[in-house]
Every structure is written in structure tokens, then in C-alpha cells.
Design an enzyme around this catalytic site. Structure first.
Site: not given
Ligand SMILES: [Fe+2]
Ligand SMILES: [Fe+2]
Length: 315
Positions: A23, A66, A102, A105, A155, A158, A187-188, A191
Site C-alpha cells: 500500500w 514516525e 516505514e 507511515h 515495533e 508501535t 506493518d509494525e 517488522h
Molecule cells: Fe516500526
Molecule cells: Fe512505523
């Protein structure tokens, strides 16, 4: 680092998404090349109008955190075993590809906040510039063991906070913002899985040293990457405590979450079942196993200030 970097290609495909399929911020924002963009911006503004003060403040703090990505990328590039000049396909590649994901974000959140009309953008931008200029002090040194503990923890932290802002956005009648926070949270989590797996591999080959590194990080406490956060006329770090209080009041990220993350990491790395440690590392393991209960006792006694602080970011 060489050992756990052996399968780095599969690590990249396991934990990061192909760029073309990922995305992008524009997928969630009004398209200014379309006729109806005015209407779309109006709708966005309207749906942001009723978001509570503390919530907007937390969203701004999250965004600034971020946006300080240059600090994190340059820090990780300096970790022992990462060498962008002599080994660009090694760990440096992971750091670059992680940064690339990242980077979306802050980009997305910043644009959303700009369009929401709720934010004094200049004040927010000043804080962002300060935070990048001030850097951070996370107690990891250049040691990969400590850095991977930090990133595993961070991670997850977040993930929790973006997930909670997503849930709250829905409660405040803003499914659009909820979606935005939700995709970032996802996403976090990916990660976090990557960094946790790096630590697991280190535990396989160097359990005692890994245990001591984990103990050291937890004794120092994991500081948040925006702990130096400030505003115009405010001392370095002073805005951070107000941001953190607002997050606690809202339940976006609390002391309890800190303890639960620690619990989940001890579980993930099977600290309880770790054998064949040297004497020092055994003591470290026992300290770590007793830590969640100890932190819970302290957490019960600490009170979060009820009174809201006036951030320069919200006019
Ligand atoms: Fe992150
Ligand atoms: Fe992030």
C-alpha cells in the site's frame, strides 16, 4: 551478524512486502487530480472535527515519532555487522528495505493531519525538526544484540499504539482514519516478527550473551524513540511526558502495555526454558522472569495526571 544474516534474502521476502504490491499513502488520501477532490477533503475534515483533543495530540506525537525515521535508519546503519559500503547486499539491505516500508507511515499520517484542519502544522513541523536534530539515546550502543531487543520491543509498542488509535477512530465515527492506523499497525507487527526472529537465532548460537543483553536493556528500561520530543520554548524531552500522559489517559499506550510486551517477549524467546547458560546469564534469566510481576506492583502505585496539557500543535 554473519550467522543470522545467512538467510537474509528469505528474511526480506518473509517479513517485508514487494514494493509494487505494498500500500502507498495515496491509496488512503484524496486524489487532487480528480474532479471531486474538494468534496473528499471536505468529508475528511468533517470526520476529523469531533476527534477529542488528547486523541489528536497522540496522533500528532505518533506522526512525529514516525517522521524521525532518519534517526532510526542512520542508527541501525551504524550497528556492528551492518556495512553499507562493503556489504550493501547484507544487513544494510535489510535496513534500507525496512526504512522504505516505514517511510510510508509518517508520510500518510502527516498528510492526513494536514488535511484534517485540526493541526497547527508549523508547530508540529518544528517539533519534527527538533526531534530529528536532537536524535535519541536508547542505550543499545552499536551492539546488534541490544539493538534487536530494542527494535523487537519498539515495533510491538508501535503496533499496540497504532492499533489502539485505529480502534478509537472507529469509536469516534471515523472509519477512514481507523483504516489508516490499521494498515500502519499491520506493518509494525510484520517488522516485530522479523526482529524477534533475529533475536531467536542469536539465542540459538550465543544464549548467554543474548540473555545478558536482554537483561541489560530491561534494567535500563526501553525508552521510546521520541523521548527527546519538544515544542517551541519547551526543554528537550519535556513534551514527551505530556504526549505519553495523553496516550496513557486514552489507553493508547500504557504502562500495562509495556509489561505485556515484556511478557510476550519472554514467552516468544522461551526465556523460562533457557538452559546451558553461564552463571551470570542464569542470574539474568531469573531477574527477567521476575521482572513483569515487579513492574506490575510499581504500575499499580503510579497515577497518570488527569489534567490535559495544552500542546502548541493544536490551536
Ligand atoms: Fe516500526
Ligand atoms: Fe512505523
Amino acid at each position: 551478524m554473519q550467522f543470522i544474516g545467512q538467510k537474509l534474502d528469505s528474511v526480506l521476502t518473509d517479513y517485508l512486502k514487494p514494493i509494487e504490491e505494498n500500500w502507498q499513502p495515496s491509496d488512503f488520501l484524496p486524489d487532487f487530480s480528480k474532479e471531486n477532490f474538494v468534496e473528499e477533503v471536505k468529508l475528511l475534515k468533517e470526520s476529523a472535527r469531533e476527534l477529542p483533543y488528547d486523541y489528536v495530540a497522540v496522533l500528532i506525537g505518533d506522526t512525529i515519532t514516525e517522521e524521525a525515521l532518519p534517526t532510526y535508519e542512520s542508527w541501525l546503519m551504524d550497528v556492528i555487522g551492518v556495512d553499507q559500503v562493503h556489504d550493501p547486499k547484507g544487513w544494510a539491505q535489510w535496513v534500507r528495505a525496512w526504512t522504505a516500508e516505514e517511510n510510508r507511515h509518517g508520510d500518510l499520517l502527516n498528510k492526513y493531519l494536514y488535511l484534517s484542519g485540526r493541526v497547527n502544522m508549523r508547530a508540529m513541523e518544528v517539533s519534527t525538526q527538533y526531534l530529528i536534530a536532537d536524535g535519541f539515546d536508547i542505550g543499545t550502543g552499536r551492539d546488534p544484540y541490544r539493538n534487536f531487543v530494542y527494535t523487537s520491543f519498539q515495533e510491538l509498542a508501535t503496533n499496540v499504539s497504532h492499533r489502539r488509535t485505529a480502534t478509537l477512530a472507529k469509536q469516534f465515527g471515523n472509519p477512514h482514519l481507523s483504516k489508516i492506523c490499521g494498515v500502519i499497525a499491520a506493518d509494525e507487527m510484520r517488522h516485530a516478527k522479523a526482529y524477534k526472529s533475529f533475536v531467536s537465532r542469536i539465542f540459538e548460537v550465543d544464549a548467554s550473551e543474548m540473555m545478558l543483553a536482554l537483561e541489560d536493556m530491561m534494567r535500563k528500561k526501553i525508552v521510546m524513540p521520541a523521548h527527546f520530543l519538544r515544542e517551541t520554548g519547551v526543554r528537550m524531552g519535556d513534551t514527551f511526558s505530556h504526549f505519553s500522559d495523553a496516550a496513557q489517559r486514552l489507553g493508547v499506550y500504557t504502562t500495562n502495555d509495556y509489561i505485556e510486551i515484556l511478557d510476550s517477549l519472554l514467552d516468544e524467546w522461551q526465556i523460562e526454558h533457557m538452559r546451558d547458560l553461564n552463571e551470570k546469564a542464569e542470574k539474568a534469566r531469573d531477574y527477567l522472569l521476575a521482572l513483569p510481576a515487579r513492574l506490575r506492583r510499581v504500575a499499580d502505585r503510579t497515577k497518570v495526571p488527569e489534567l490535559s496539557y495544552e500542546f502548541s500543535w493544536i490551536g
